[in-house]
Write a protein that holds these residues in place. Structure first.
Motif, short mmCIF file in Angstrom:
data_model
loop_
_atom_site.label_atom_id
_atom_site.label_comp_id
_atom_site.label_asym_id
_atom_site.label_seq_id
_atom_site.Cartn_x
_atom_site.Cartn_y
_atom_site.Cartn_z
N ASP A 59 -4.88 -8.06 6.88
CA ASP A 59 -5.10 -6.23 6.74
C ASP A 59 -6.84 -5.16 7.05
OD1 ASP A 59 -5.07 -4.26 4.81
OD2 ASP A 59 -6.72 -4.49 3.50
N THR A 97 -0.09 -4.92 2.23
CA THR A 97 -0.78 -5.74 1.23
C THR A 97 -0.66 -5.91 -0.54
OG1 THR A 97 -3.06 -5.64 3.06
CG2 THR A 97 -3.16 -6.92 0.32
N ASN A 152 -6.95 -6.88 -1.46
CA ASN A 152 -7.30 -5.56 -0.36
C ASN A 152 -8.39 -5.09 -0.78
OD1 ASN A 152 -7.39 -3.22 0.99
ND2 ASN A 152 -5.63 -1.62 0.05
N LEU A 169 -2.31 -11.88 4.38
CA LEU A 169 -1.95 -10.91 4.93
C LEU A 169 -3.66 -10.07 4.54
CD1 LEU A 169 0.95 -9.82 2.58
CD2 LEU A 169 0.49 -9.45 4.80
N GLU A 170 -4.03 -10.52 4.16
CA GLU A 170 -6.12 -10.57 3.24
C GLU A 170 -6.35 -10.30 4.78
OE1 GLU A 170 -9.31 -10.98 0.46
OE2 GLU A 170 -8.30 -12.35 0.73
#
Length: 219
Positions: free
Chosen positions: A154, A200, A218, A150-151
């Motif tokens: 994002d 995130t 994030n 997800l990093e």
């Protein structure tokens, strides 16, 4: 049925409810951005009206979590699963709120004509929905790799937000009459960026659930 088996069935039901709530807020994002792209007040009102069901779902899931904690004797790993669910449901509710805010922006622009057809904003919405699905899948499947992925996603949303910001800034500079609408469209993209941040957050909670350690995704 022994208590342990009953506990795990209740836990599975809790996870199904979380996924259902995730589908509800994902649909809200889709409809909110669709209402904006078409400047369709009817669709916008549908999103606003649907927020009550999202809020009710949040209360139901929180109640389920508290029941599991009170009536069962969860082990340490189970406690993290339940605690994470309570964190996730808060992020989902806030995502629903952002979808409502986007729908309300549609109502503010109703009767106007868009400066240009929306292309990047729906693309940004699709990226945030993809992140939300990944975050919830990571929770249910207990998958660290999906959560950590997800990093990067994002970062891609942030990059697109900056691109849209620069384009809208140019529109405002070229014609001051565009300022009002450009600011509203920029706020919509900011809300989508916040939705990505909430997805995130869910990933971070999943990592904590699985490892017991907090990891910032994030930056």
């Amino acid at each position: 049925m022994d208590n342990r088996k009953g506990f795990h069935q209740s836990l599975e039901e809790l996870q199904r409810d979380l996924l259902r709530m995730g589908v509800m807020v994902e649909e809200a994002i889709f409809l909110a951005v669709k209402s904006l792209a078409k400047l369709d007040g009817v669709i916008a009102q549908q999103v606003i009206a649907g927020d009550e069901a999202v809020n009710e779902m949040m209360v139901d899931i929180e109640s389920s979590c508290l029941r599991l904690l009170a009536l069962q004797q969860p082990m340490a790993s189970d406690l993290r699963v339940i605690g994470t669910a309570m964190k996730i449901v808060t992020d989902l509710e806030r995502i629903g709120d952002h979808a409502v805010d986007i729908a309300k922006t549609t109502l503010r622009l109703e009767g106007e004509q868009l400066l240009k057809p929306l292309v990047d904003t729906p693309r940004m919405a699709d990226m945030t929905k993809d992140m939300l699905r990944d975050a919830l899948n990571a929770y249910v499947k207990k998958d660290l790799e999906i959560a950590r992925g997800l990093e990067q996603k994002d970062d891609a949303v942030d990059k697109l937000f900056k691109q849209i910001f620069l384009e809208l800034e140019e529109l405002m500079k070229s014609d001051p009459t565009h300022v009002h609408q450009a600011i509203l469209l920029l706020l919509v993209c900011r809300m989508l960026e916040r939705i990505a941040d909430h997805a995130t957050n869910i990933g971070e909670w999943v990592i904590y659930m699985l490892t017991g350690e907090r990891q910032e995704l994030n930056h």
